[in-house]
Design an enzyme around this catalytic site. Structure first.
Site, PDB file in Angstrom:
ATOM      1  N   TYR A  18      42.803  35.248  49.041  1.00  0.00           N
ATOM      2  CA  TYR A  18      44.105  36.448  48.277  1.00  0.00           C
ATOM      3  C   TYR A  18      44.710  36.605  47.783  1.00  0.00           C
ATOM      4  O   TYR A  18      45.411  37.893  47.135  1.00  0.00           O
ATOM      5  CB  TYR A  18      43.351  35.035  46.944  1.00  0.00           C
ATOM      6  CG  TYR A  18      44.426  34.012  46.090  1.00  0.00           C
ATOM      7  CD1 TYR A  18      44.350  32.869  47.189  1.00  0.00           C
ATOM      8  CD2 TYR A  18      43.704  33.464  44.728  1.00  0.00           C
ATOM      9  CE1 TYR A  18      44.637  31.600  46.543  1.00  0.00           C
ATOM     10  CE2 TYR A  18      43.911  32.168  44.570  1.00  0.00           C
ATOM     11  CZ  TYR A  18      44.229  31.265  45.160  1.00  0.00           C
ATOM     12  OH  TYR A  18      44.690  29.949  44.948  1.00  0.00           O
ATOM     13  N   CYS A  41      37.611  33.468  39.379  1.00  0.00           N
ATOM     14  CA  CYS A  41      38.883  34.479  40.593  1.00  0.00           C
ATOM     15  C   CYS A  41      39.317  35.628  40.034  1.00  0.00           C
ATOM     16  O   CYS A  41      40.108  35.538  39.181  1.00  0.00           O
ATOM     17  CB  CYS A  41      40.036  33.403  41.270  1.00  0.00           C
ATOM     18  SG  CYS A  41      40.612  34.161  42.682  1.00  0.00           S
ATOM     19  N   THR A  83      40.895  38.572  41.477  1.00  0.00           N
ATOM     20  CA  THR A  83      42.807  37.803  41.786  1.00  0.00           C
ATOM     21  C   THR A  83      43.496  37.199  41.588  1.00  0.00           C
ATOM     22  O   THR A  83      44.551  37.874  41.201  1.00  0.00           O
ATOM     23  CB  THR A  83      42.515  37.939  43.879  1.00  0.00           C
ATOM     24  OG1 THR A  83      40.978  38.157  44.255  1.00  0.00           O
ATOM     25  CG2 THR A  83      43.642  38.560  44.018  1.00  0.00           C
ATOM     26  N   CYS A 112      34.678  40.794  42.046  1.00  0.00           N
ATOM     27  CA  CYS A 112      35.492  39.435  43.334  1.00  0.00           C
ATOM     28  C   CYS A 112      34.240  37.787  43.027  1.00  0.00           C
ATOM     29  O   CYS A 112      33.127  38.554  43.814  1.00  0.00           O
ATOM     30  CB  CYS A 112      35.821  39.921  44.065  1.00  0.00           C
ATOM     31  SG  CYS A 112      35.754  38.280  45.579  1.00  0.00           S
TER      32      CYS A 112
END
Ligand code: DGL
Length: 266
Positions: free
Chosen positions: A46, A78, A80, A193
């Site tokens: 991503y 996640c 992102t 992350c």
């Protein structure tokens, strides 16, 4: 009045297998719940996506997932995806509670002694306004170094599948996190992350000096627990197996073995 745990599953969503770092914590805290793990591997990684395209993909994908699995809550371990689309998802699906994951900048700012904090994330998370706002709001008195790695999530995926990782490649990605200024040194690196905790031992090994590597997995699981209706301590609801799905529809033998190791049926 207490009630048995709902049969509706908890949906955990990530671009790949990074969210498994959160699943293992979620299982400890919510042993009576059923989990559905979704890896959007068709779109992995991503980190390099254009924001508008990824936002549209996430909103439409969650529509289908909610219709199919009827989850009690959706966890998005996640950074992102969360820093981009959490607000859009909540607006689009107001009946479904979402637990997101954003860089642990606030706890890092509270704990640092040197005032030098680094945030290791995907390029997407690093460039988000959401991340900048977290720094302004919670870490204004710190010097925050943002490091966006293009390859670390993929290295973590390979490592989980093959057991091998090129330490020099990890070192190159992690090195910019270590800052020295006026006799002070970075003392906290935020792993922003969910893939990165899989490489935490390697990072510790190659770090030029010891730091606190902040892994938010447990905090995310606790947040999910806190918004679920309480179940009693008696019999858990009858439940099927925890399942995993890869959006590509392709799961090779190694991935299946890995997911089975995490108690997931593909
Ligand atoms: N695991 C994801 C995160 O927490 C993103 C990895 C990627 O797809 O680049 O940000």
């Amino acid at each position: 009045m207490s009630a048995a745990a709902s049969e509706r599953p908890i949906l955990l969503f990530d671009s790949g297998i990074g969210g498994l770092t959160v699943l293992r914590e979620a299982r400890v805290l919510m042993p009576d719940r059923r989990f559905v793990y979704i890896a959007d591997d068709a779109a992995f990684p991503y980190g390099n996506w254009e924001e508008e395209e990824l936002r549209a993909r996430l909103v439409s994908l969650f529509g289908a997932l909610i219709a199919e699995f009827d989850p009690e809550i959706c966890m998005i371990p996640c950074n992102t995806a969360s820093t981009l689309a959490l607000g859009d998802l909540r607006t689009a699906y107001p009946e479904t509670p979402f637990v997101g994951t954003v860089p642990a900048i606030k706890p890092a700012a509270e704990r640092t002694r040197s005032g030098l904090v680094s945030v290791l994330a995907t390029p997407g998370t690093v460039k988000r306004q959401y991340t900048r706002d977290l720094i302004t709001q919670w870490a204004a008195k710190c010097e925050v170094t943002l490091i966006g790695s293009v390859v670390l999530a993929a290295l973590a995926e390979d490592y989980m599948r093959s057991g091998f990782v090129d330490e020099d490649a990890v070192r190159a990605e992690v090195a910019p996190c270590f800052v020295e200024r006026d006799g002070r040194r970075t003392d906290i690196v935020v792993l922003a992350c969910t893939h990165y905790p899989f490489l935490a031992n390697r990072m510790r090994k190659i770090a030029p000096w010891p730091v606190d590597w902040l892994d938010p997995a447990e905090a995310i699981a606790r947040r999910a627990l806190s918004i679920l209706p309480r179940s009693d301590s008696g019999e858990p609801a009858p439940r099927g197996p925890d399942v995993a799905r890869f959006t590509s529809g392709r799961t090779d033998l190694v991935s299946r073995r890995l997911l089975q190791g995490f108690g997931l049926k593909v």
